[in-house]
Design a protein around this motif. Structure first.
Motif, PDB file in Angstrom:
ATOM      1  N   HIS A  50       0.835  -1.197   0.000  1.00 55.39           N
ATOM      2  CA  HIS A  50       0.000   0.000   0.000  1.00 55.39           C
ATOM      3  C   HIS A  50       0.876   1.256   0.000  1.00 55.39           C
ATOM      4  O   HIS A  50       0.555   2.249  -0.659  1.00 55.39           O
ATOM      5  CB  HIS A  50      -0.946  -0.016   1.201  1.00 55.39           C
ATOM      6  N   THR A  51       1.986   1.224   0.710  1.00 56.90           N
ATOM      7  CA  THR A  51       2.879   2.388   0.737  1.00 56.90           C
ATOM      8  C   THR A  51       3.443   2.660  -0.656  1.00 56.90           C
ATOM      9  O   THR A  51       3.561   3.811  -1.068  1.00 56.90           O
ATOM     10  CB  THR A  51       4.009   2.189   1.767  1.00 56.90           C
ATOM     11  N   MET A  52       3.775   1.601  -1.380  1.00 52.63           N
ATOM     12  CA  MET A  52       4.245   1.794  -2.765  1.00 52.63           C
ATOM     13  C   MET A  52       3.157   2.422  -3.619  1.00 52.63           C
ATOM     14  O   MET A  52       3.432   3.301  -4.444  1.00 52.63           O
ATOM     15  CB  MET A  52       4.700   0.466  -3.364  1.00 52.63           C
ATOM     16  N   LEU A  53       1.917   1.978  -3.423  1.00 51.95           N
ATOM     17  CA  LEU A  53       0.809   2.597  -4.157  1.00 51.95           C
ATOM     18  C   LEU A  53       0.715   4.078  -3.816  1.00 51.95           C
ATOM     19  O   LEU A  53       0.502   4.907  -4.705  1.00 51.95           O
ATOM     20  CB  LEU A  53      -0.522   1.900  -3.849  1.00 51.95           C
ATOM     21  N   GLU A  54       0.879   4.426  -2.549  1.00 53.29           N
ATOM     22  CA  GLU A  54       0.812   5.837  -2.155  1.00 53.29           C
ATOM     23  C   GLU A  54       1.884   6.659  -2.870  1.00 53.29           C
ATOM     24  O   GLU A  54       1.636   7.801  -3.281  1.00 53.29           O
ATOM     25  CB  GLU A  54       0.932   5.987  -0.641  1.00 53.29           C
ATOM     26  N   VAL A  55       3.084   6.097  -3.029  1.00 54.54           N
ATOM     27  CA  VAL A  55       4.138   6.778  -3.780  1.00 54.54           C
ATOM     28  C   VAL A  55       3.690   6.974  -5.226  1.00 54.54           C
ATOM     29  O   VAL A  55       3.810   8.077  -5.784  1.00 54.54           O
ATOM     30  CB  VAL A  55       5.472   5.995  -3.728  1.00 54.54           C
ATOM     31  N   LEU A  56       3.170   5.910  -5.834  1.00 50.01           N
ATOM     32  CA  LEU A  56       2.743   6.012  -7.231  1.00 50.01           C
ATOM     33  C   LEU A  56       1.584   6.993  -7.408  1.00 50.01           C
ATOM     34  O   LEU A  56       1.531   7.718  -8.404  1.00 50.01           O
ATOM     35  CB  LEU A  56       2.379   4.621  -7.770  1.00 50.01           C
ATOM     36  N   ILE A  57       0.669   7.030  -6.439  1.00 46.63           N
ATOM     37  CA  ILE A  57      -0.412   8.025  -6.493  1.00 46.63           C
ATOM     38  C   ILE A  57       0.186   9.417  -6.544  1.00 46.63           C
ATOM     39  O   ILE A  57      -0.190  10.251  -7.378  1.00 46.63           O
ATOM     40  CB  ILE A  57      -1.356   7.901  -5.272  1.00 46.63           C
ATOM     41  N   ARG A  58       1.117   9.667  -5.648  1.00 45.01           N
ATOM     42  CA  ARG A  58       1.747  10.999  -5.568  1.00 45.01           C
ATOM     43  C   ARG A  58       2.478  11.333  -6.866  1.00 45.01           C
ATOM     44  O   ARG A  58       2.415  12.456  -7.357  1.00 45.01           O
ATOM     45  CB  ARG A  58       2.707  11.026  -4.364  1.00 45.01           C
ATOM     46  N   LEU A  59       3.152  10.354  -7.457  1.00 41.79           N
ATOM     47  CA  LEU A  59       3.923  10.604  -8.675  1.00 41.79           C
ATOM     48  C   LEU A  59       3.040  10.735  -9.910  1.00 41.79           C
ATOM     49  O   LEU A  59       3.407  11.426 -10.862  1.00 41.79           O
ATOM     50  CB  LEU A  59       4.943   9.486  -8.895  1.00 41.79           C
ATOM     51  N   CYS A  60       1.888  10.083  -9.906  1.00 40.22           N
ATOM     52  CA  CYS A  60       0.998  10.112 -11.077  1.00 40.22           C
ATOM     53  C   CYS A  60      -0.061  11.204 -11.013  1.00 40.22           C
ATOM     54  O   CYS A  60      -0.740  11.467 -12.003  1.00 40.22           O
ATOM     55  CB  CYS A  60       0.323   8.747 -11.246  1.00 40.22           C
ATOM     56  N   ARG A  61      -0.190  11.844  -9.864  1.00 44.01           N
ATOM     57  CA  ARG A  61      -1.263  12.820  -9.677  1.00 44.01           C
ATOM     58  C   ARG A  61      -1.163  13.992 -10.650  1.00 44.01           C
ATOM     59  O   ARG A  61      -2.153  14.417 -11.240  1.00 44.01           O
ATOM     60  CB  ARG A  61      -1.243  13.344  -8.236  1.00 44.01           C
ATOM     61  N   GLN A  69      12.480  13.307  -3.400  1.00 46.53           N
ATOM     62  CA  GLN A  69      12.407  12.270  -2.380  1.00 46.53           C
ATOM     63  C   GLN A  69      12.029  12.892  -1.041  1.00 46.53           C
ATOM     64  O   GLN A  69      11.282  12.307  -0.264  1.00 46.53           O
ATOM     65  CB  GLN A  69      13.765  11.560  -2.287  1.00 46.53           C
ATOM     66  N   ARG A  70      12.492  14.096  -0.776  1.00 47.31           N
ATOM     67  CA  ARG A  70      12.165  14.815   0.461  1.00 47.31           C
ATOM     68  C   ARG A  70      10.668  15.100   0.528  1.00 47.31           C
ATOM     69  O   ARG A  70      10.037  14.950   1.571  1.00 47.31           O
ATOM     70  CB  ARG A  70      12.973  16.108   0.541  1.00 47.31           C
ATOM     71  N   GLN A  71      10.079  15.531  -0.594  1.00 50.11           N
ATOM     72  CA  GLN A  71       8.635  15.780  -0.633  1.00 50.11           C
ATOM     73  C   GLN A  71       7.847  14.499  -0.386  1.00 50.11           C
ATOM     74  O   GLN A  71       6.840  14.509   0.331  1.00 50.11           O
ATOM     75  CB  GLN A  71       8.221  16.354  -1.994  1.00 50.11           C
ATOM     76  N   LEU A  72       8.304  13.394  -0.974  1.00 52.73           N
ATOM     77  CA  LEU A  72       7.631  12.114  -0.758  1.00 52.73           C
ATOM     78  C   LEU A  72       7.659  11.738   0.719  1.00 52.73           C
ATOM     79  O   LEU A  72       6.654  11.285   1.264  1.00 52.73           O
ATOM     80  CB  LEU A  72       8.286  11.010  -1.590  1.00 52.73           C
ATOM     81  N   ALA A  73       8.800  11.924   1.355  1.00 50.60           N
ATOM     82  CA  ALA A  73       8.920  11.597   2.783  1.00 50.60           C
ATOM     83  C   ALA A  73       7.913  12.413   3.592  1.00 50.60           C
ATOM     84  O   ALA A  73       7.219  11.876   4.459  1.00 50.60           O
ATOM     85  CB  ALA A  73      10.340  11.852   3.275  1.00 50.60           C
ATOM     86  N   ALA A  74       7.807  13.698   3.295  1.00 49.97           N
ATOM     87  CA  ALA A  74       6.877  14.562   4.023  1.00 49.97           C
ATOM     88  C   ALA A  74       5.426  14.177   3.731  1.00 49.97           C
ATOM     89  O   ALA A  74       4.608  14.087   4.647  1.00 49.97           O
ATOM     90  CB  ALA A  74       7.122  16.024   3.661  1.00 49.97           C
ATOM     91  N   ASP A  75       5.114  13.930   2.473  1.00 52.47           N
ATOM     92  CA  ASP A  75       3.745  13.589   2.090  1.00 52.47           C
ATOM     93  C   ASP A  75       3.297  12.260   2.694  1.00 52.47           C
ATOM     94  O   ASP A  75       2.136  12.097   3.062  1.00 52.47           O
ATOM     95  CB  ASP A  75       3.613  13.502   0.567  1.00 52.47           C
ATOM     96  N   LEU A  76       4.212  11.307   2.772  1.00 53.52           N
ATOM     97  CA  LEU A  76       3.871   9.966   3.259  1.00 53.52           C
ATOM     98  C   LEU A  76       4.117   9.804   4.752  1.00 53.52           C
ATOM     99  O   LEU A  76       3.853   8.740   5.318  1.00 53.52           O
ATOM    100  CB  LEU A  76       4.675   8.913   2.497  1.00 53.52           C
TER     101      LEU A  76
END
Length: 165
Positions: A50-61, A69-76
């Motif tokens: 599910h965490t990988m999906l959350e990354v892909l959601i963020r990248l595909c939005r 990578q810093r933004q991903l850490a903060a978002d997740l």
């Protein structure tokens, strides 16, 4: 038993059984169990967490958006090292790639690969099925609207602008 320890036991029992503790416990239990159902279905049907999906959601939005990578850490809400390990695994699986930021040499950008976007589409369908079955369907339509509105208000009160990861 002495009166003082008995009073302390009674106070502790009242606190542990308070409506606020109970109600918050229901929220946490439901969220945790839903997260487990989603994660199990994604691992079984798509081979990702599910965490990988959350990354892909963020990248595909927003296609073309630079996401560090810093933004991903903060978002997740992950640590920097946890995000690095997650992106390492996703990169090894061919789901994402790291690229140098043209604006800041110290920053690493992450983008979904073609394989990552295909995995995202399959995983998004699985995610939707689980959410529909266990989050949407059990609740009356009017109650669902109130529930999601209330969750948005809680996130605003906590300082979250309501933007999912």
């Amino acid at each position: 038993m002495d009166a003082a320890p008995r009073r302390a036991d009674d106070q502790a029992a009242r606190a542990a059984n308070s409506p606020l503790v109970h109600d918050f416990g229901l929220l946490i239990k439901a969220a945790t169990r839903l997260e487990q159902r989603i994660d199990s279905a994604l691992r079984r049907e798509c081979g990702i967490s599910h965490t990988m999906l959350e990354v892909l959601i963020r990248l595909c939005r927003r296609p073309g958006e630079d996401v560090s990578q810093r933004q991903l850490a903060a978002d997740l809400i992950l640590t920097s090292s946890g995000t690095t390990r997650l992106i390492d695994r996703m990169e090894e699986a061919g789901l994402v790639r790291r690229v140098a930021s043209p604006a800041d040499r110290r920053s690493v950008l992450v983008e979904a690969t073609e394989q990552g976007r295909a995995a995202f589409l399959k995983a998004a369908a699985v995610h939707s099925q689980v959410v529909e079955r266990y989050f949407v369907a059990p609740v009356a339509r009017d109650d669902y609207a109130r529930l999601t509105g209330a969750l948005s208000e809680i996130n605003r009160a906590l300082g979250d602008p309501g933007r999912p990861a």
